[in-house]
Design an enzyme around this catalytic site. Structure first.
Site, PDB file in Angstrom:
ATOM      1  N   ARG B 114       0.891  -1.075   0.178  1.00 21.87           N
ATOM      2  CA  ARG B 114       0.017  -0.232  -0.062  1.00 21.87           C
ATOM      3  C   ARG B 114       0.886   1.084  -0.039  1.00 21.87           C
ATOM      4  NH1 ARG B 114      -2.177   0.373   6.137  1.00 21.87           N
ATOM      5  NH2 ARG B 114      -0.826   1.868   6.899  1.00 21.87           N
ATOM      6  N   ASN B 152      -4.892   7.795   4.292  1.00 22.22           N
ATOM      7  CA  ASN B 152      -4.807   7.187   5.288  1.00 22.22           C
ATOM      8  C   ASN B 152      -3.204   7.383   5.887  1.00 22.22           C
ATOM      9  OD1 ASN B 152      -5.754   5.020   7.362  1.00 22.22           O
ATOM     10  ND2 ASN B 152      -3.903   4.306   6.440  1.00 22.22           N
ATOM     11  N   GLU B 153      -2.852   7.833   7.222  1.00 18.67           N
ATOM     12  CA  GLU B 153      -1.697   7.746   7.806  1.00 18.67           C
ATOM     13  C   GLU B 153      -0.713   8.220   6.689  1.00 18.67           C
ATOM     14  OE1 GLU B 153      -1.291   3.773   9.308  1.00 18.67           O
ATOM     15  OE2 GLU B 153      -2.281   4.048  11.150  1.00 18.67           O
ATOM     16  N   GLU B 305      -8.243   5.008  15.216  1.00 17.70           N
ATOM     17  CA  GLU B 305      -7.826   3.745  15.368  1.00 17.70           C
ATOM     18  C   GLU B 305      -7.066   3.335  16.427  1.00 17.70           C
ATOM     19  OE1 GLU B 305      -5.540   2.196  12.242  1.00 17.70           O
ATOM     20  OE2 GLU B 305      -6.265   3.301  10.457  1.00 17.70           O
ATOM     21  N   TRP B 313       2.420  -6.966  13.410  1.00 14.63           N
ATOM     22  CA  TRP B 313       3.605  -6.796  13.033  1.00 14.63           C
ATOM     23  C   TRP B 313       4.446  -6.476  14.441  1.00 14.63           C
ATOM     24  CZ3 TRP B 313       4.067  -2.422  16.154  1.00 14.63           C
ATOM     25  CH2 TRP B 313       2.839  -1.667  16.269  1.00 14.63           C
ATOM     26  N   GLU B 353      -2.971  -8.057   6.745  1.00 18.61           N
ATOM     27  CA  GLU B 353      -3.383  -7.689   8.180  1.00 18.61           C
ATOM     28  C   GLU B 353      -4.358  -8.333   8.815  1.00 18.61           C
ATOM     29  OE1 GLU B 353      -2.138  -3.080   8.709  1.00 18.61           O
ATOM     30  OE2 GLU B 353      -4.203  -3.442   8.242  1.00 18.61           O
ATOM     31  N   LYS B 354      -4.355  -9.908   8.315  1.00 21.90           N
ATOM     32  CA  LYS B 354      -5.124 -10.608   8.989  1.00 21.90           C
ATOM     33  C   LYS B 354      -5.035 -11.106  10.553  1.00 21.90           C
ATOM     34  CE  LYS B 354      -3.269 -14.518   6.416  1.00 21.90           C
ATOM     35  NZ  LYS B 354      -2.411 -13.749   5.590  1.00 21.90           N
ATOM     36  N   PHE B 355      -3.658 -10.969  10.624  1.00 22.50           N
ATOM     37  CA  PHE B 355      -3.417 -11.099  12.115  1.00 22.50           C
ATOM     38  C   PHE B 355      -3.616  -9.681  12.956  1.00 22.50           C
ATOM     39  CE2 PHE B 355      -0.839 -14.051   9.927  1.00 22.50           C
ATOM     40  CZ  PHE B 355      -1.520 -15.231  10.169  1.00 22.50           C
ATOM     41  N   HIS B 356      -4.208  -8.947  12.441  1.00 21.14           N
ATOM     42  CA  HIS B 356      -4.301  -7.587  13.330  1.00 21.14           C
ATOM     43  C   HIS B 356      -5.802  -7.857  13.737  1.00 21.14           C
ATOM     44  CE1 HIS B 356      -3.964  -3.176  13.863  1.00 21.14           C
ATOM     45  NE2 HIS B 356      -5.063  -3.268  14.202  1.00 21.14           N
TER      46      HIS B 356
END
Lengths: 655, 655, 655
Positions: B114, B152-153, B305, B313, B353-356
């Site tokens: 991204r 975003n950010e 957020e 991460w 980001e599936k582990f977020h």
């Protein structure tokens, strides 16, 4: 199909890589004299000889190799002949820069080292095919030829434009449509939807976190492209010599190749094995790789490369102490090797590997190393006829899968400290210490012949693999799984509930609330032991027969280990002794027995055919109780009830 | 101008990023059901939807978003609608490689992750404007729309040729002439004099040490270019919907943006906040960012957020233990947040980001996390009407400035161990532990409303900032400054004497002989405490009222701390308790009182409007003495003289 | 030929780099006033003035430099005038990108720092020659001119295409034929045989392990190309001013230059020296570099740069404590320096080195640093007439060779922990602590004047060097060699037996079986001491007169140290005190005596001419016994039998 026994013909081979092109021809005569002296009966020739064989494009110089093959053949030494395609000559890179690989950051890898070829380069493939063709045509009929060795330690990559084009083709084959690819890759995340095949890139430098399925597929693709390079050369030599077996040498537990798939394309499975002599678990590392390689070979295999001592690149690069080289070589034979070879025969005086040890070191024939090689040669000559071609039976299978490993090493994962190799080694070591003989298997293999199947960690499990595991348990098998198993499907899509629902049911898990990774070196208290690396906030569904809970901390009272019928789940990695105890207990419940009872620590026992190998990995003398009377095949001595093993000592008992 | 209250309308918002494009539409119905169940009243939509909204150049697909907005609106949930410009679709990079950023080493950052856009690319800006225009035109009138979320950010950079051209333009605007630039950059050093604007480069790989003012200006430029990207999109949506507030989400204490300047361009200041649950100072980190964000917002702000647990991460990525998510969320409300949102609503099954973690985890609605979110939803519903829109009064201001931070992180500096964030955190933590409520301010802000101004470290101070500090003290304010303050001017030119002369005079310093940086972990003995990180060889001018000397070592007897009237100087960083004690004493002298006397350690107290928030950051129950009788707004219970807070417990008392 | 004494004229120079272009001209007057105040009599001007001297291509601006030289000359200060070629102006890079260097990974090094020039660029060389010509033409006759300073700290590299072309030419000169090159490089290894000169590359990024002889030759080439840059400029200034000595400043023990060869091309050998004030062995580091530089100069030398304190880039960048600057400056004089100079005179306010200390710091003339410089100036004025031009006699030579160092740092080597600088420093430190005055020498130098020759490590020895060492011993000299000596020949070809056979014979070694590198921090027990870093499995041939064996472990009983006649071999690095003891014993056997008996620890004694320097490197006062009566040249006081040295105290005694 030809096989290893066509080359061994009832012997255990002893030999090594031989690079006569580095030496004046007068040295060759010294070489064969000393080879005979040491019992060497196989040399691997030509691994990096491309520039010598084809000094200018299309111009060949075979004379020296003709003479060499005649010479060694004249001394009764067989030749494993290599295609030289792992190191193209400088002229290829200069005339065809498209043959050079490009890394993720866009940097070219130039010649001057080795493996400076792109697996995707059509030009490289064409030139590699041509030299292979020339070699096979010339030497296919040579009586010295016993085996083909394709390339060397396939391990390259390419992220450049030609690789991009091939990657797109590979993806078309895999997915058929862009819709299928977008679904598999989850491109709805972060606006990655592809509308044209040409938009797809290899894994390349990105600002932040690459798509993990794209990276996974790029690893699959890379393994497959290298395999295409291999099979293209294999098919050429096979066309010339259908009766000569073909191999390529694996690196041990190497990340880059799906070795299950590769092994299926080889006549002989061979591996290079370099445990660190200083590693207190070097023997266990060897055993793991040997079990894995034997399982890939489905029978005898070839130890293509090992070192008599130093390797040159190791941080603290110590030689093998006296006796260790023999011990580890006989360990390989115990675990199924029918060939014990080295990199290399004669230690180089120049180049990047002149500090890599050899059978014949810089110290020469009076060096300790060569003297020990001679002793090993005598041992192998004695043992060969009794063990060559024989098999090893195991009641336990450890599952391993490259796709799971690849998927499990994505960038942003909470389990970097608990990655597959760490857990796999810990489990295999526990089984080794429990004296349980283990095979390796792929998660979709037929597992019915095993009493116990151990899954240290398989983050990714295909539907077929889950089916297979469940069928195995339902068929009466005992299954023990570690954490981070069954998390993702084939596309690295997290399964509903965070872990496969059928597996959760199998183990009696209602809800996997949270993962609780442990800090490096941290432990978590459990009932009776301490866990390491990992813990989980699990909610049991009440169907387990046995539960070992966490004690204290946030997880106090929650299940650390669940046993439900023949299925066991470990949500942490117990400390080594606890893991050994637990797996031993589960194995006993499954009817699996150690090779021998009452073995001292550090003594390894393996039955191969009708021989019982006993290996003392310690420096102190030990006495091993062995019921009955046996003859030691190495010494001819009779052991009655027990046998004494000195420092690094080995006995091979036969009833 | 529109503001946050236009979106909150008397509530404290609860919600999160919502990415319906990752899920089949049937899941959406499950989503809104569970949102209602949890009290979610705001979702942030479209942050990374560009490829879905514009699958081919100029071709839009809004149907799915129409349906989604209608659905959530039908359930009374407001929408923060994002421009999707943080992640261009693959086609943009393929058709327009000029949109891709290039790093300092000349490496391209490709799509596949991204933020693969160059802030300087005219092509990128044109396409970003077009999709923003289309989005604003279509949804400006949708009743669900409560706020715009731009990009975003913002955190990208570009060192390529188009950035170089823009940099030259920016420099022309700043300096007017090359002479002025050469003077500001000190190009007489190392033969860097520029004779033509075209000679000027962005910060790029150099052989040795780049010009620090060039690097400083490149950081200023980067912040400004990103701000241009932001304002361009903001102006588009504002044109369509002048009544809808606009925000972009900051990262906490983020190096890359001059957030003071940015905040002035926002209707709503929002921030993303991810303290590590394992960090023993996680609450203090949260408080710092919350104070900073509130000060930038000059009133209520939005927590855009946060995570319910793991982030994917983090090196050791543990979830929040039971209760911590609620505690930290209410802490944000205590310190001025009127919106408590998460990344993200439903945890992804695919992508990077599936582990977020998310509000609704992989474990689903029965997971612990979702159950805790529901409890928070109930709390916010109760509190909202009492606190939304109310303000916090602080007597203390901590000064922070990005330009000073940027200048202070140049390559060759002797204070790398003592950089601004380290010192800033230490000072803010000391004030937090002293229960002193703090605002943040810019060095040129009007400081007259504060009794105490703390300057942990401002290496660079403009002349105007020095004027402001002196005027503040002369006007009766109390000032306490840390070391490395006032060293350089706006161009990073060291001020005569090594530190601003007027500041030296203010503190009673005649000569700053030498800096004595301490080694990592080292301390320096002072009278009554130990200093850390830094020490200085100072010569006082004899005008100080109070001196705390160094004791022992090379600096024995020299002043470590100087107090002269209302101005204090700390030439070292006292150990935490000593710093707290010293700042408390200085604050008392300035008439600043803690929120509440006698608070136990680990209990935070904040007054917001007429509510007194008491937050227990410990796991043990504590009793807090609170004079008088209060009602706890969360429970309705009456507290008479004291209140008991359990593990991670919160009370919100109202008189 | 001109020499240093032409510039010193009986003085010890004091001075430093002076960059007037960074300051308004009114500051210059302050500068010369303070220079006179401090006793400064030499300034180095113009080191980085190219852009100021030639602001546009071919357009010169010398006016400011005319005025400056007149000014300092008017105050009796001499000028070391530098060619400004270490930092080309921005216009050169912009107009001629071919002048920019490219690193091994293909990355360009842009302007914005310094040294952004390719040594191989014909364009760079042409422009460098032109500005040098202009400078020499204009100032060759200026009365202030005392020395030429060419470029600055030559240390660049280039791996690009123009460097490739020059490398090929250099290789043609070296090898004549491709056959010779292929033989020297051992290209039979890994298929690297070259069939065309155009195929040869510089050392560039490779997939795995580059050819070590190629890398070695590339290092030789790089040193030679830089030397060509130097000599080209030197020849220009020499043509204009044959009577003015020429130097270029070395970095201390710098890897990139064959300083033996370079020194031969200089009239004055000068060095920059920056020991860390916090390094407990800072004085020893200084002594090593000073001995090396003096040996390269074959007499008095010039300390071109040192720091009064901080350097800006050091991790923990502390200033020199009171007295240390004087002590270390006088140490340089003791060890042969006739000029003590600094980078720089006045500390910059801008640019990348504004945190580098100077003679005149930001604190100004009242700063401690300047006050201490003044004291040093007085000392040098006193000492100068007595020591300038005098020589130091040493009975011990330590051998060092860059080619050996280069060869010894190849990628895959088992001795990374035991590299040359580590061992060299340990040996020199042991000799320093034993108060033995040491020269340095090249392995092919005439060694006959020395009683003892120490070879800490010379991995590569040419045949001529081996001849030289043997002739030295046969001629009555005592030789002591460390491990890893005589391993490879000039082409980095391992010598038969793994170590030169004649050296083995010299030491009584029959077979070098194996190297046993030790892990970091590990030790190996020997008889009477412990070895560090390294050990060896040696088989003695029975001819040694003295053997110190290993005790315990794998090497138990094997020789650790062998002494055979006047030849000694150390197969490990004894711990510091043991090494000192051993070398002292060997030195005594060779008739070498310490400078003074009974010296306290930390006191350094050096005889220069008829002066005895005594330097106390400790912070405590010590009394040094000195037989007889002496006068201290610094104080004029008479010392009768002993002298007292305070903290960092120095006495210079004369009989």
């Amino acid at each position: 199909m030809p096989q290893l026994s066509d080359a061994t013909r009832g012997r255990v081979l002893l030999g090594g890589d031989y690079n006569p092109e580095q030496w004046p021809e007068e040295t060759w005569y010294d070489d064969v004299r000393l080879m005979k002296d040491a019992g060497v009966n196989s040399v691997t020739v030509g691994v990096f000889s491309w520039a010598r064989l084809e000094p200018r494009p299309g111009v060949h110089d075979f004379g020296w190799l003709d003479r060499l093959l005649d010479l060694v053949h004249g001394h009764g030494i067989g030749v494993v002949l290599a295609t030289p395609t792992a190191a193209p000559p400088p002229w290829l890179g200069r005339l065809h820069p498209d043959t050079l690989p490009v890394d993720e950051d866009g940097r070219t890898e130039w010649w001057g080292g080795r493996q400076h070829f792109s697996h995707s380069s059509a030009t490289y493939r064409r030139h590699a095919a041509a030299i292979t063709e020339a070699l096979a045509a010339r030497y296919g009929g040579h009586p010295a030829l016993t085996m083909w060795h394709i390339n060397n330690e396939y391990c390259t990559y390419d992220h450049g434009d030609e690789a991009a084009a091939r990657f797109r083709g590979w993806l078309r084959d895999r997915y058929g449509t862009l819709d299928a690819l977008n679904t598999a890759w989850g491109t709805a995340f972060w606006s990655q939807g592809y509308g044209d095949w040409e938009e797809i890139l290899p894994s390349r430098r990105a600002h932040y976190l690459k798509n993990p399925t794209q990276v996974l597929d790029f690893r699959r693709f890379t393994s497959d492209m290298l395999l295409e390079c291999y099979t293209a050369e294999r098919d050429i030599v096979r066309r010339h010599t259908p009766h000569i077996p073909v191999t390529t040498n694996f690196m041990p537990l190497w990340f880059g190749q799906d070795a299950w798939r590769w092994a299926g394309e080889e006549d002989v499975v061979s591996v290079d094995l370099y445990p660190d002599p200083r590693d207190p678990y070097g023997a266990q590392e060897g055993a793991l790789v040997q079990d894995l390689t034997r399982s890939q070979a489905r029978g005898p295999w070839m130890l293509m490369e090992q070192a008599t001592g130093a390797v040159g690149w190791r941080d603290v690069d110590q030689p093998k102490p006296r006796g260790l080289n023999r011990l580890w070589s006989l360990q390989a034979v115990a675990r199924g090797a029918d060939a014990v070879c080295y990199f290399q025969w004669r230690r180089s005086r120049q180049g990047a590997e002149k500090f890599h040890s050899a059978m014949l070191g810089h110290a020469g024939e009076h060096g300790r190393v060569f003297q020990e090689v001679k002793r090993l040669g005598a041992d192998l000559a004695t043992l060969g006829p009794r063990v060559s071609g024989t098999r090893i039976e195991a009641d336990v299978a450890v599952l391993h899968d490259w796709h799971s490993w690849w998927a499990g090493t994505q960038e942003a994962r909470p389990f970097a400290h608990a990655d597959l190799p760490v857990v796999l080694r810990a489990w295999h070591r526990a089984l080794w210490e429990a004296h349980l003989t283990t095979d390796f298997a792929h998660p979709t293999h037929d597992l019915s012949r095993y009493r116990l199947v151990a899954v240290p960690q398989l983050y990714l499990l295909t539907d077929a693999a889950v089916d297979n595991l469940l069928a195995y348990v339902h068929g009466g098998g005992t299954l023990v799984c570690g954490f981070l198993t069954g998390i993702a499907d084939e596309d690295d899509r997290v399964r509903p509930g965070g872990m496969d629902a059928r597996l959760r049911g199998l183990f009696g898990i209602r809800t996997l609330h949270e993962w609780w990774p442990l800090p490096a070196g941290g432990t978590v208290p459990c009932d009776g032991f301490r866990g390491t690396l990992w813990s989980e906030e699990l909610e049991a569904d009440g169907t387990a027969d046995e539960t070992v809970p966490y004690r204290g901390g946030e997880l106090d009272g929650l299940p650390a280990v669940l046993g439900k019928g023949r299925a066991w789940y470990l949500s942490t990695l117990p400390e080594p002794e606890a893991l050994r105890t637990l797996l031993t207990r589960i194995a006993e419940g499954a009817g699996v027995r150690p090779v021998l009872d009452g073995l001292p620590d550090g003594v390894e026992a393996v039955r191969r055919g009708d021989a019982l190998f006993l290996l003392n990995h310690g420096r102190d003398e030990v006495t091993v109780d062995v019921p009955g009377t046996h003859r030691d095949l190495l010494t001819g001595e009779v052991a009655d009830g027990s046998v004494v093993l000195g420092r690094y000592g080995v006995a091979v008992l036969s009833s």
